[in-house]
Scaffold this motif. Structure first.
Motif, PDB file in Angstrom:
ATOM      1  N   SER A  87       0.841  -1.195   0.000  1.00  0.00           N
ATOM      2  CA  SER A  87       0.000   0.000   0.000  1.00  0.00           C
ATOM      3  C   SER A  87       0.878   1.247   0.000  1.00  0.00           C
ATOM      4  O   SER A  87       1.852   1.325   0.764  1.00  0.00           O
ATOM      5  N   PRO A  88       0.577   2.230  -0.839  1.00  0.00           N
ATOM      6  CA  PRO A  88       1.368   3.466  -0.857  1.00  0.00           C
ATOM      7  C   PRO A  88       1.348   4.200   0.482  1.00  0.00           C
ATOM      8  O   PRO A  88       2.229   5.012   0.751  1.00  0.00           O
ATOM      9  N   ASP A  89       0.362   3.904   1.314  1.00  0.00           N
ATOM     10  CA  ASP A  89       0.250   4.550   2.620  1.00  0.00           C
ATOM     11  C   ASP A  89       1.024   3.821   3.719  1.00  0.00           C
ATOM     12  O   ASP A  89       0.906   4.172   4.893  1.00  0.00           O
ATOM     13  N   SER A  90       1.785   2.823   3.354  1.00  0.00           N
ATOM     14  CA  SER A  90       2.549   2.057   4.348  1.00  0.00           C
ATOM     15  C   SER A  90       3.537   2.956   5.073  1.00  0.00           C
ATOM     16  O   SER A  90       4.298   3.693   4.455  1.00  0.00           O
ATOM     17  N   ARG A  91       3.526   2.868   6.392  1.00  0.00           N
ATOM     18  CA  ARG A  91       4.418   3.697   7.210  1.00  0.00           C
ATOM     19  C   ARG A  91       5.178   2.887   8.266  1.00  0.00           C
ATOM     20  O   ARG A  91       6.219   3.330   8.728  1.00  0.00           O
TER      21      ARG A  91
ATOM     22  N   PHE B 222       9.676   4.377   0.761  1.00  0.00           N
ATOM     23  CA  PHE B 222       8.490   4.623   1.578  1.00  0.00           C
ATOM     24  C   PHE B 222       8.862   5.520   2.758  1.00  0.00           C
ATOM     25  O   PHE B 222       9.931   5.353   3.344  1.00  0.00           O
TER      26      PHE B 222
ATOM     27  N   ASP C 192       2.673  -2.556   8.333  1.00  0.00           N
ATOM     28  CA  ASP C 192       2.129  -2.518   6.974  1.00  0.00           C
ATOM     29  C   ASP C 192       2.979  -3.379   6.042  1.00  0.00           C
ATOM     30  O   ASP C 192       2.464  -3.987   5.095  1.00  0.00           O
TER      31      ASP C 192
ATOM     32  N   GLU D 147      -4.067  -3.320  -1.744  1.00  0.00           N
ATOM     33  CA  GLU D 147      -4.954  -3.257  -0.586  1.00  0.00           C
ATOM     34  C   GLU D 147      -5.295  -4.649  -0.056  1.00  0.00           C
ATOM     35  O   GLU D 147      -6.197  -4.806   0.774  1.00  0.00           O
TER      36      GLU D 147
END
Length: 356
Positions: free
Chosen positions: A130-134, A156, A198, A289
């Motif tokens: 996911s591009p929102d992985s933190r 990331f 993530d 996702e």
């Protein structure tokens, strides 16, 4: 090319810039891969028996038609760190001219293997996570975990790093060994790592038949996992049920079916290989996702790319030592000509790096 040559390259280029360059070079090699021009063989080798846990000594060849053959000799000895003070993975990379068979270059493969394995995970993670992985979790905090974290953090915006290892010493030193990244590193229980991450990288020396190394009880629905530790038949890190419900992408399918996570599932359950993934990233974007797995057993194409990268910088920086290793020169028809051929004084020579 010696260890000191590699140190000079890293100091001149910078660790971050070198990793960025390697990730880009590997991505391009995968995106433009042509099986008619580049032949990659599945690795082969010998099982090294041990009273505690078996290891292996293997060779990984790849040929660029009309140019050169790159071969890595690599050993896996899981008890090296505590018994001998040596890395678990020891390797040498060599380059041969396809026209003459002449050895062009010989260099350390320990550092190169760590770098290219991290870079490969970063390439796969960019396509599948996911591009929102933190938050990233490292199961296994040994040498490979360092470059896994380094490479993925270049792509990331990681805000938190969670580490877990069954070896207390590896756990305790992990934050120090990754301090150069400036990231927030915490050692946590395995259950917390699984629940909050993530992205997860499994880079363990789990014994044959000793897996899995995670439970999958509370994984995030979009978790992406880079499974790096499998390199022998029967040695796996992930639960079969997780593989069956995830998109599983092998680095090299024929190899992963024998000694990777893919050995646990049917061939028709295996997803696209890394080349297909990089060539068609949009096709697999919806999986960002959902749960995904990169089955990383080690791909000879990666060794070709990292070897070429180091040799390019060696040429630019004037590094590399010319060594009279092969008995060539003088009368090509007389094997005893070496008795009459004067030895040239050793000298530093960029031709080792350029392949000329």
């Amino acid at each position: 090319m010696t260890r000191s040559d590699l140190r000079c390259i890293v100091e001149a280029v910078g660790a971050n810039a070198l990793m960025d360059e390697l990730i880009h070079a590997l991505t391009e090699a995968l995106r433009t891969f042509d099986g008619e021009q580049t032949e990659v063989r599945k690795r082969d080798g010998f099982l090294l028996e041990s009273a505690r846990q078996p290891g292996c000594l293997e060779w990984m060849p790849v040929m660029q038609r009309g140019q050169a053959v790159t071969v890595k000799m690599v050993s896996y000895s899981p008890h090296n760190p505590e018994e001998r003070g040596l890395p678990t993975i020891i390797a040498t990379n060599s380059l041969y001219d396809v026209h003459s068979g002449h050895l062009i270059a010989l260099m350390d493969g320990v550092f190169a293997t760590a770098l290219r394995t991290g870079a490969a995970s970063a390439v796969a993670t960019r396509c599948l996570a996911s591009p929102d992985s933190r938050v990233i979790g490292l199961i296994g905090c040994g040498a490979q975990a360092v470059t896994q974290l380094h490479a993925i953090s270049r792509l990331f915006p990681i805000t938190e790093v969670l580490g877990y290892d069954t070896n207390p010493e590896a756990q305790e030193s992990f934050a120090r060994r990754t301090a150069f990244l400036g990231l927030n590193v915490k050692i946590v229980p395995l259950a917390e790592l699984e629940e909050r991450s993530d992205i997860i990288c499994t880079a363990t020396s789990v014994a044959v038949g000793g897996g899995p190394v995670l439970s999958e009880k509370k994984l995030k629905p979009h978790v992406h996992i880079n499974a790096v530790g499998s390199d022998l038949p029967g040695k796996t890190e992930l639960p079969k049920s997780l593989l069956e419900r995830s998109l599983v992408c092998p680095d090299f399918t024929v190899q992963c079916l024998v000694e990777g996570e893919c050995q646990q599932i049917r061939p028709d359950q295996v997803g696209p290989d890394l080349i297909t993934l990089v060539k068609n990233p949009d096709v697999y974007e919806p999986w960002r996702e959902r749960s995904t797995v990169f089955d990383s057993t080690g791909y000879a194409l990666e060794d070709q790319v990292v070897t070429a990268l180091f040799l390019k910088h060696a040429e630019r920086l004037g590094l590399g030592t010319s060594v009279a290793l092969e008995t060539v020169g003088g009368d090509a028809l007389d094997p005893y000509a070496l008795l009459h051929t004067p030895e040239a004084a050793p000298k530093r020579d960029v031709r080792l790096a350029t392949g000329s």
